[in-house]
Structure formats: structure tokens, C-alpha cells
Scaffold this motif. Sequence first.
Motif, PDB file in Angstrom:
ATOM      1  N   ILE A  54     -35.184 -37.894  50.014  1.00 18.18           N
ATOM      2  CA  ILE A  54     -34.953 -36.458  50.754  1.00 18.18           C
ATOM      3  C   ILE A  54     -35.837 -35.405  49.909  1.00 18.18           C
ATOM      4  N   GLY A  55     -36.725 -34.929  50.542  1.00 16.64           N
ATOM      5  CA  GLY A  55     -37.450 -33.665  49.982  1.00 16.64           C
ATOM      6  C   GLY A  55     -36.746 -32.445  50.314  1.00 16.64           C
ATOM      7  N   MET A  56     -36.496 -31.410  49.431  1.00  9.22           N
ATOM      8  CA  MET A  56     -36.021 -30.237  49.950  1.00  9.22           C
ATOM      9  C   MET A  56     -36.682 -29.316  49.552  1.00  9.22           C
ATOM     10  N   VAL A  57     -37.171 -28.101  50.240  1.00 10.13           N
ATOM     11  CA  VAL A  57     -37.655 -26.941  50.091  1.00 10.13           C
ATOM     12  C   VAL A  57     -36.902 -25.483  50.137  1.00 10.13           C
ATOM     13  N   ALA A  78     -45.881 -29.733  48.649  1.00 10.03           N
ATOM     14  CA  ALA A  78     -46.463 -30.924  48.143  1.00 10.03           C
ATOM     15  C   ALA A  78     -45.744 -31.588  47.236  1.00 10.03           C
ATOM     16  N   ARG A  79     -44.943 -30.682  46.220  1.00  9.31           N
ATOM     17  CA  ARG A  79     -44.169 -31.523  45.160  1.00  9.31           C
ATOM     18  C   ARG A  79     -42.995 -32.475  45.885  1.00  9.31           C
ATOM     19  N   ALA A  80     -42.302 -31.881  47.165  1.00  9.93           N
ATOM     20  CA  ALA A  80     -41.402 -32.723  47.677  1.00  9.93           C
ATOM     21  C   ALA A  80     -42.129 -34.073  48.281  1.00  9.93           C
ATOM     22  N   LEU A  81     -43.091 -33.967  48.902  1.00 10.84           N
ATOM     23  CA  LEU A  81     -43.609 -34.868  49.635  1.00 10.84           C
ATOM     24  C   LEU A  81     -44.317 -35.800  48.564  1.00 10.84           C
ATOM     25  N   ALA A  82     -44.535 -35.421  47.284  1.00 11.29           N
ATOM     26  CA  ALA A  82     -44.900 -36.337  46.172  1.00 11.29           C
ATOM     27  C   ALA A  82     -43.944 -37.645  45.949  1.00 11.29           C
ATOM     28  N   MET A  83     -42.847 -37.561  46.440  1.00 11.01           N
ATOM     29  CA  MET A  83     -41.785 -38.510  46.132  1.00 11.01           C
ATOM     30  C   MET A  83     -41.646 -39.301  47.445  1.00 11.01           C
TER      31      MET A  83
END
Length: 249
Positions: A86-89, A155-160
Motif C-alpha cells: 500500500i503506497g500512501m501519499v 515516486a517513493r511510494a511507487l518504489a515499493m
Amino acid sequence: MSEEKQVKVHVDKVNKSYGDNHVLRDISLDVMANEVVVMIGPSGSGKSTFLRMLNQLEMPNSGLVEVDGYDISDPKTDINKVRENIGMVFQNFNLFNNYTVLQNITLAPVQLGKMTKEEADKRGKELLATVGLSDKADKSVNSLSGGQKQRVAIARALAMDPDIMLFDEPTSALDPEMVGDVLDVMKDLAKSGMTMIIVTHEMGFAKQVADRVVFFESGKIQESGTPEEVFNAPKNERLQTFLSKVMQA
Ligand SMILES: Nc1ncnc2c1ncn2[C@@H]1O[C@H](COP(=O)(O)OP(=O)(O)OP(=O)(O)O)[C@@H](O)[C@H]1O
């Protein structure tokens, strides 16, 4: 093989109170794979609380919350494992200001053993290209504008390599001229098939990108439907009032 779409988020009869303040009232909502759900509603209606509950930043008092098949309303569930998907922004980016842009993106995948440093650097640079910030990899986060910081946060969230992306008012803290760049990145992500749940006050974006718009008011989902249904033919009186106020503004 079944053609049925997978349920990514299953919320059933959830309640949440802070003291006497009953913030979520019997909320139920399913979100399917590849769906883009946009949540709208007045300030204080419970949208952020609902979103934060989906990665256990808040715990419900009652009801069921399943994400990617895991029951995260059960405190025994290994939330760190679920959070990897789960990416969270957030509204205020929550970046590490003293690190470079690329370090911010590579930190989690390397520390969690998902990638080697080299793999993470390569992937990080690809992601920076997709958010239009290739030239910023080695810059300090402090040197970026708000809109650039928010694109780094995405981008940081998508890196996972997440299955689901949650956005909590991602453009609310930005100067107006920065908003479009961030929304464009989110539009591209929606087109790529990412499952997304977005809290926003950007009604034009909601109309354009949402598969489904959900209207929160007083801790309840008062109406939900396609953008055409919700914006062009709202049935709920509170939604009608909300939209007329927002449109005036
Ligand atoms: N950690 C907390 N402790 C106590 N009360 C809280 C907490 N978080 C939220 N609340 C309260 O819960 C209610 C719902 O807040 P929430 O942030 O979910 O609303 P929202 O719809 O996202 O509003 P906004 O659009 O202003 O962000 C508000 O009355 C708020 O004051």
C-alpha cells in the motif's frame, strides 16, 4: 477462469470514534482492482480517517477492514507486510528533507530487502523520469518546490511496487501553479491501471479520473456513483448543497 475482478479493499460496517466524536458511522465500501475511487465531502466528514484506517494508521472501534485479503482490523495481522503493498501519499509529503531525492526513493526498498542498492537506484531513476524529475536525483529535497516534493513522494511510494495507492489531499498544500503537475502524474498512474483511493477537493480531477465518486458527510457515505451520476444528477440533498457551495467557490 473467472473474469470477475478482485476485491482489493473490503470495508464492512466500520465505526470509529474519538471520545464523543463519532467520526465514521457504519461505513461499508468495496474497491475493486484497477478502480479509481475519489472521496469528496466537507471538512471533518471523516475522509482522512477512513483512508488512514486502510493502512492501520487508525484502528476502527468496530467493523471489518480487509486490504489485499488481509484482515487489518485484527491487531494481530502483520501490518508491515500489508503496508509493503500500500503506497500512501500525504498532504505534507513526509519526505526526509536532509536526504537526496534518490535516497528518499531507494531507502525503503533497500532497507526492507526488496532490492539491492543498484536495483533500487535504477528503479528510482526510472520513477523519477516518469514523474518528470530526472534532473533532480542528486539534489537535496530541501531545494525542491512543493509540487516537486509531492512528485518525489509519489515516486517513493511507487518504489515499493504497491498494489494500491492512497492519496490524502495530495495537492492541498501546494501553490495553485504546482497542482496540475501532480494531478498529471496521478492521471497517468490511473491510466496505467493502478488501484487508487484519493481524497481531494479537486472536483475537475475527480470528474475526469474517477471510476467512482464517494460523498462523505457526517461520517457516512451519503451517495456514491459514477462522476456523471454524482456531479450531474446528485440525489442526496446534502450532496446537492455541498456541490453548489464548491462550484460557487
Ligand atoms: N487523531 C485524532 N484525534 C481526535 N480527533 C480526530 C483525530 N483525527 C481526526 N479527528 C476528528 O475526526 C473528525 C474527522 O476528521 P477527518 O480528518 O477524518 O475529516 P476529513 O473529512 O478528512 O476533513 P478534511 O477535509 O478537513 O481533512 C474531525 O472532527 C476531526 O477533528
